[in-house]
Write an enzyme that holds these catalytic residues in place. Structure first.
Site, PDB file in Angstrom:
ATOM      1  N   ALA A  91       0.848  -1.197   0.000  1.00 28.70           N
ATOM      2  CA  ALA A  91       0.000   0.000   0.000  1.00 28.70           C
ATOM      3  C   ALA A  91       0.878   1.240   0.000  1.00 28.70           C
ATOM      4  CB  ALA A  91      -0.924   0.002   1.223  1.00 28.70           C
ATOM      5  N   GLU A 108       3.723   1.591  -6.159  1.00 32.62           N
ATOM      6  CA  GLU A 108       3.893   1.073  -4.798  1.00 32.62           C
ATOM      7  C   GLU A 108       4.197  -0.422  -4.803  1.00 32.62           C
ATOM      8  OE1 GLU A 108       4.213   2.555  -2.019  1.00 32.62           O
ATOM      9  OE2 GLU A 108       3.689   4.590  -2.631  1.00 32.62           O
ATOM     10  N   GLU A 112       7.604  -1.558  -3.022  1.00 29.86           N
ATOM     11  CA  GLU A 112       7.538  -2.317  -1.770  1.00 29.86           C
ATOM     12  C   GLU A 112       7.894  -3.788  -1.944  1.00 29.86           C
ATOM     13  OE1 GLU A 112       3.943  -1.836   0.452  1.00 29.86           O
ATOM     14  OE2 GLU A 112       4.537   0.164   1.120  1.00 29.86           O
ATOM     15  N   PRO A 130     -14.286   6.332   9.123  1.00 30.27           N
ATOM     16  CA  PRO A 130     -15.083   7.515   8.770  1.00 30.27           C
ATOM     17  C   PRO A 130     -15.470   8.394   9.943  1.00 30.27           C
ATOM     18  CG  PRO A 130     -16.378   5.504   8.564  1.00 30.27           C
ATOM     19  CD  PRO A 130     -14.971   5.080   8.775  1.00 30.27           C
ATOM     20  N   GLU A 135      -9.986   9.513   5.058  1.00 24.72           N
ATOM     21  CA  GLU A 135      -9.164   8.646   4.205  1.00 24.72           C
ATOM     22  C   GLU A 135     -10.016   7.706   3.364  1.00 24.72           C
ATOM     23  OE1 GLU A 135      -5.443   5.505   4.554  1.00 24.72           O
ATOM     24  OE2 GLU A 135      -6.811   5.719   6.241  1.00 24.72           O
ATOM     25  N   GLU A 158      10.519   0.317   6.800  1.00 29.91           N
ATOM     26  CA  GLU A 158      10.501  -0.585   5.659  1.00 29.91           C
ATOM     27  C   GLU A 158      11.798  -1.381   5.511  1.00 29.91           C
ATOM     28  OE1 GLU A 158       9.607   1.754   2.268  1.00 29.91           O
ATOM     29  OE2 GLU A 158       7.492   2.012   2.799  1.00 29.91           O
TER      30      GLU A 158
END
Length: 204
Positions: A91, A108, A112, A130, A135, A158
């Site tokens: 993501a 991505e 990744e 929400p 988002e 990462e």
């Protein structure tokens, strides 16, 4: 049992969220963050002034990468707010102006996981929280996977990402048993499993 139609709730293809424009009296950024902001809005609703704080988010994409054996690619990395190395699907943020979500997803996946995909299709879009954030995450199904032409360097959280190919059914079982609790992962693998079952029934 009452007829669901009697409650005024739509059914079938008409069952959907209802956008609503409210009058916003004030809107201020109360925290200017490195990745996203916190906004304070005062708006009118049902004749009253209501104030809410929420995360003003850029939006994101996520990818269910599924191989020819119906295994899904999961990654594990440290997430500080939950003090856990949780399992996720690839993501990333929609943080490049003008970039379409599908292109962000392609980028991505390569960054990744060092993979590219031949076939891309929209799977679903979700509002993650929400009540506290605007988002939206657009989740794509990627198939026809191959190694990317270059390997990407990774830093910070990462740097020690762990990748694993997991049978889709095992991922579904782990979600339903509460062993994997990431909401985007759960949405993606459950939606993929439902889609494959629907396609299987249609092919009979």
């Amino acid at each position: 049992m009452p007829d669901p139609g009697e409650t005024g709730v739509s059914r079938g293809a008409d069952l959907r969220d209802e956008p609503l424009d409210v009058e916003i009296v004030e809107s201020d950024v109360v925290f200017d963050g490195r990745v996203w902001d916190v906004r304070h809005d005062t708006f009118l609703y049902n004749g009253e002034r209501v104030a809410r704080d929420y995360v003003d988010h850029t939006g994101a994409v996520a990818i269910v990468a599924l191989d020819d054996e119906d295994r899904v690619l999961l990654l594990q990395q440290y997430r500080h707010p939950i003090r856990s190395r949780d399992w996720e699907i690839p993501a990333g943020l929609l943080d490049i102006a003008g970039e379409e979500p599908r292109e962000t997803a392609r980028r991505e996946l390569a960054e990744e996981t060092d993979l590219v995909a031949r076939d891309w299709s929209p799977l679903l879009s979700i509002h993650t929280t929400p009540g506290g954030s605007d988002e939206v995450v657009h989740i794509f199904l990627a198939r026809g996977l191959a190694d990317a032409p270059e390997v990407h360097a990774r830093e910070e959280e990462e740097a020690d990402i762990r990748l694993a190919w997991v049978p889709l059914d095992d991922a579904v079982d782990a979600v339903l048993a509460g062993r994997m609790r990431n909401g985007i992962l759960a949405s993606g693998v459950l939606a993929t499993a439902a889609l494959l079952r629907r396609d299987e029934r249609a092919s009979r």
